[in-house]
Design a protein around this motif. Structure first.
Motif, PDB file in Angstrom:
ATOM      1  N   GLY A   1      43.268  14.761  13.792  1.00 21.60           N
ATOM      2  CA  GLY A   1      44.074  15.942  14.071  1.00 21.60           C
ATOM      3  C   GLY A   1      43.321  17.073  14.725  1.00 21.60           C
ATOM      4  N   ILE A   2      42.213  16.760  15.410  1.00 18.09           N
ATOM      5  CA  ILE A   2      41.394  17.811  16.026  1.00 18.09           C
ATOM      6  C   ILE A   2      41.228  17.588  17.527  1.00 18.09           C
ATOM      7  N   LEU A   3      42.109  16.802  18.138  1.00 18.45           N
ATOM      8  CA  LEU A   3      41.978  16.484  19.553  1.00 18.45           C
ATOM      9  C   LEU A   3      42.180  17.710  20.432  1.00 18.45           C
ATOM     10  N   ASP A   4      42.858  18.730  19.920  1.00 18.32           N
ATOM     11  CA  ASP A   4      43.054  19.945  20.718  1.00 18.32           C
ATOM     12  C   ASP A   4      41.771  20.745  20.889  1.00 18.32           C
ATOM     13  N   THR A   5      40.760  20.471  20.065  1.00 20.12           N
ATOM     14  CA  THR A   5      39.508  21.228  20.147  1.00 20.12           C
ATOM     15  C   THR A   5      38.290  20.383  20.497  1.00 20.12           C
ATOM     16  N   THR A   6      38.362  19.068  20.308  1.00 19.11           N
ATOM     17  CA  THR A   6      37.191  18.224  20.555  1.00 19.11           C
ATOM     18  C   THR A   6      37.646  16.793  20.845  1.00 19.11           C
ATOM     19  N   GLY A   7      36.711  15.899  21.084  1.00 20.96           N
ATOM     20  CA  GLY A   7      37.040  14.495  21.310  1.00 20.96           C
ATOM     21  C   GLY A   7      37.041  14.074  22.757  1.00 20.96           C
ATOM     22  N   THR A   8      37.203  15.022  23.673  1.00 19.36           N
ATOM     23  CA  THR A   8      37.109  14.767  25.112  1.00 19.36           C
ATOM     24  C   THR A   8      36.368  15.943  25.738  1.00 19.36           C
ATOM     25  N   VAL A   9      35.855  15.727  26.945  1.00 15.16           N
ATOM     26  CA  VAL A   9      35.145  16.789  27.664  1.00 15.16           C
ATOM     27  C   VAL A   9      36.154  17.477  28.575  1.00 15.16           C
ATOM     28  N   GLU A  10      36.634  18.629  28.127  1.00  9.17           N
ATOM     29  CA  GLU A  10      37.618  19.385  28.887  1.00  9.17           C
ATOM     30  C   GLU A  10      37.340  20.881  28.744  1.00  9.17           C
ATOM     31  N   GLU A  11      37.728  21.635  29.765  1.00  5.39           N
ATOM     32  CA  GLU A  11      37.585  23.078  29.714  1.00  5.39           C
ATOM     33  C   GLU A  11      38.404  23.640  28.550  1.00  5.39           C
ATOM     34  N   GLY A  12      37.780  24.517  27.777  1.00  6.63           N
ATOM     35  CA  GLY A  12      38.463  25.139  26.658  1.00  6.63           C
ATOM     36  C   GLY A  12      38.223  24.470  25.326  1.00  6.63           C
ATOM     37  N   LYS A  13      37.630  23.270  25.334  1.00  9.12           N
ATOM     38  CA  LYS A  13      37.325  22.581  24.082  1.00  9.12           C
ATOM     39  C   LYS A  13      35.904  22.901  23.625  1.00  9.12           C
ATOM     40  N   LYS A  14      35.644  22.622  22.348  1.00  8.78           N
ATOM     41  CA  LYS A  14      34.302  22.810  21.817  1.00  8.78           C
ATOM     42  C   LYS A  14      33.321  21.884  22.538  1.00  8.78           C
ATOM     43  N   ALA A  15      32.123  22.392  22.756  1.00 15.00           N
ATOM     44  CA  ALA A  15      31.088  21.569  23.380  1.00 15.00           C
ATOM     45  C   ALA A  15      30.371  20.764  22.304  1.00 15.00           C
ATOM     46  N   ASP A  16      31.068  19.758  21.761  1.00 15.49           N
ATOM     47  CA  ASP A  16      30.460  18.777  20.859  1.00 15.49           C
ATOM     48  C   ASP A  16      30.075  17.584  21.726  1.00 15.49           C
ATOM     49  N   LEU A  17      28.829  17.527  22.130  1.00 11.22           N
ATOM     50  CA  LEU A  17      28.402  16.588  23.164  1.00 11.22           C
ATOM     51  C   LEU A  17      27.063  15.951  22.805  1.00 11.22           C
ATOM     52  N   ILE A  18      26.827  14.762  23.378  1.00 15.11           N
ATOM     53  CA  ILE A  18      25.500  14.156  23.272  1.00 15.11           C
ATOM     54  C   ILE A  18      24.992  13.858  24.674  1.00 15.11           C
ATOM     55  N   LEU A  19      23.713  14.124  24.877  1.00 17.77           N
ATOM     56  CA  LEU A  19      23.037  13.837  26.131  1.00 17.77           C
ATOM     57  C   LEU A  19      22.191  12.591  25.925  1.00 17.77           C
ATOM     58  N   ILE A  20      22.442  11.561  26.730  1.00 14.02           N
ATOM     59  CA  ILE A  20      21.829  10.246  26.509  1.00 14.02           C
ATOM     60  C   ILE A  20      20.939   9.894  27.695  1.00 14.02           C
ATOM     61  N   ASP A  21      19.790   9.273  27.414  1.00 15.34           N
ATOM     62  CA  ASP A  21      18.826   8.955  28.459  1.00 15.34           C
ATOM     63  C   ASP A  21      19.185   7.708  29.256  1.00 15.34           C
ATOM     64  N   SER A  22      20.094   6.867  28.755  1.00 14.74           N
ATOM     65  CA  SER A  22      20.497   5.660  29.479  1.00 14.74           C
ATOM     66  C   SER A  22      21.987   5.423  29.257  1.00 14.74           C
ATOM     67  N   ASN A  23      22.593   4.668  30.103  1.00 14.50           N
ATOM     68  CA  ASN A  23      24.055   4.568  30.184  1.00 14.50           C
ATOM     69  C   ASN A  23      24.632   3.590  29.150  1.00 14.50           C
ATOM     70  N   PRO A  24      25.416   4.068  28.187  1.00 16.55           N
ATOM     71  CA  PRO A  24      26.001   3.156  27.193  1.00 16.55           C
ATOM     72  C   PRO A  24      27.101   2.273  27.771  1.00 16.55           C
ATOM     73  N   LEU A  25      27.597   2.592  28.968  1.00 15.25           N
ATOM     74  CA  LEU A  25      28.592   1.719  29.595  1.00 15.25           C
ATOM     75  C   LEU A  25      27.943   0.449  30.147  1.00 15.25           C
ATOM     76  N   GLU A  26      26.619   0.485  30.327  1.00 17.70           N
ATOM     77  CA  GLU A  26      25.897  -0.711  30.756  1.00 17.70           C
ATOM     78  C   GLU A  26      25.490  -1.565  29.564  1.00 17.70           C
ATOM     79  N   ASP A  27      25.159  -0.921  28.449  1.00 17.35           N
ATOM     80  CA  ASP A  27      24.765  -1.605  27.225  1.00 17.35           C
ATOM     81  C   ASP A  27      25.057  -0.645  26.083  1.00 17.35           C
TER      82      ASP A  27
END
Length: 448
Positions: free
Chosen positions: A261-287
């Motif tokens: 029930g918190i999708l209006d504030t977090t869960g995706t990277v969108e303007e106006g949402k909380k910056a709850d983010l992780i910076l990763i050194d390698s691409n998880p879409l590859e592995d």
């Protein structure tokens, strides 16, 4: 410490699935005031269950305090509604019920668990609506899931783990049409007595996902036993089940936020949402294992973890006396009714870093392990042979990975694990060996 380990692994919001009331509300307050650094915490508090149900007679066992803290045992509608009212006054975020009954193994004990009456489930859901609270359910069997889907249940944790779901099964149609969320908690299923449960869980996760059922990530794990990166392992299970890396990541981000029930504030990277983010050194879409390579974690715009500033463990180098063997009786290792002896051969350590270990039962060798290590006892190669169960396996470290090959219980194994900057294995038994022969008066252990 354990809560911060979640932040280190990129988890910025958690929902607990049942915790002692004597501390969970206090913990929520300390987290929200930043007195303790950790993820945002959503609460269900004690689970509402039948008299003699789970977790009262399972986790509670013979401990009245735990039973009272973890479970609200109800026998009639008045009790059920009163439990909801009491928890609502504590400002819980969800109501959780347990809908499970029968004969089950818990902690290797067979127990009889009483199931909550479906009429009481309906009363709980009805009462929860008065306080704008959604109800989720601990459930394990398809028949029980079908009964719950005739109510206004909001979400299911564990789900169908007693059989393989087939195309056209009614349970998938109801889950999809009613928009009920499904949280498979694969990791916790690995501890079930019935080893088919993990197979059912993996298969049914894929079936549900492909049919369009909403899937959210959850682990249902006790943090005092498991580290924060258990969420990453859950993601790996989803990919192993057949989801793509992107589909798995969506369950942990967008879907989980929507479920909570918190999708209006977090869960995706969108303007106006909380910056709850992780910076990763390698691409998880590859592995998907690249999700472990976290460089930094942001919670509400603030950096709460940075690899550059994290504490690095420095391990001492070791030398050993010139004796050839060390025999150590380990009373925690039992084979049948006999205590095992562990016999270490250290004579090759100085020249090649090789340490050999024999597990002895009545002077007969039943397991042989060989380690090749650096001087700090960090393992670079490991082999394990137990002929009685068909295990002959070897692990080799090569750069930032470990390759595991051979046979485990007569099944072929060929797997590769990412290491990155982490230590893989250190033989902590040898801290005791070297400590006994040293001039030091203090010893420290690190869990790695």
């Amino acid at each position: 410490k354990q809560l911060y380990s979640l932040l280190e692994n990129g988890v910025t919001t958690i929902k607990e699935l049942g915790a002692p009331e004597s501390f969970i509300y206090k913990l929520r307050d300390k987290l929200s005031s930043n007195e303790i650094l950790g993820p945002n915490l959503l609460i269900v508090g004690p689970n509402i269950t039948g008299k003699g149900g789970h977790p009262a007679v399972t986790l509670g066992g013979n401990n009245p305090w735990i039973r009272n803290e973890l479970a609200e045992e109800v026998e009639d509608e008045q009790q059920a509604r009163q439990s909801v009212k009491r928890l609502a006054e504590k400002e819980v975020d969800f109501i959780k019920i347990v809908y499970q009954g029968g004969e089950y193994y818990y902690f290797d004990k067979e127990l009889t668990i009483n199931k909550l009456d479906i009429k009481l489930v309906k009363a709980i859901i009805d009462e929860a609506k008065k306080y704008n609270l959604k109800v989720t359910a601990h459930v394990m069997h398809e028949d029980d899931v079908l009964e719950l889907l005739e109510t206004d249940i909001y979400g299911l944790e564990h789900g169908v783990i007693d059989k393989y779901i087939s195309d056209g099964d009614k349970v998938m149609e109801l889950l999809k049409s009613k928009g009920v969320y499904y949280v498979p908690t694969i990791q916790v299923l690995t501890g079930e007595h019935d080893k088919n449960v993990i197979k059912y869980g993996m298969h049914n996760l894929k079936k549900m996902h492909d049919y369009g059922v909403k899937i959210a990530l959850g682990t249902d794990n006790m943090l005092e036993f498991l580290p924060g990166n258990i969420v990453h392992k859950e993601l790996e299970y989803y990919v192993d089940a057949g989801l793509t890396e992107m589909e798995a990541l969506v369950t942990a981000t967008h879907n989980s936020a929507e479920y909570l029930g918190i999708l209006d504030t977090t869960g995706t990277v969108e303007e106006g949402k909380k910056a709850d983010l992780i910076l990763i050194d390698s691409n998880p879409l590859e592995d998907i294992q690249n999700i472990n390579n976290i460089n930094a974690v942001f919670k509400d715009g603030d950096i709460v973890y940075s690899k550059a500033n994290s504490n690095q463990i420095v391990l001492d180098e070791y030398t050993f006396p010139s004796y050839e063997e060390l025999i150590y009786t380990d009373n925690t290792l039992q084979s049948s009714k006999n205590t095992l002896e562990k016999k270490y051969a250290l004579d090759q350590f100085k020249g090649s870093g090789t340490i050999k270990l024999n597990y002895l039962e009545n002077n007969n060798s039943i397991i042989q392990e060989t380690f090749k290590t650096k001087n700090n006892l960090e393992t670079t190669q490991w082999s394990y042979i137990k002929l009685s169960d068909g295990t002959d396996i070897k692990a080799d470290v090569n750069g930032n990975s470990v390759t595991l090959t051979g046979k485990f219980k007569n099944k072929d194994v060929n797997k590769k694990f990412r290491l990155d900057s982490f230590l893989w294995m250190q033989i902590n038994m040898f801290d005791l060996c070297s400590f006994a022969k040293s001039n030091h008066d203090k010893i420290s252990y690190y869990s790695i």
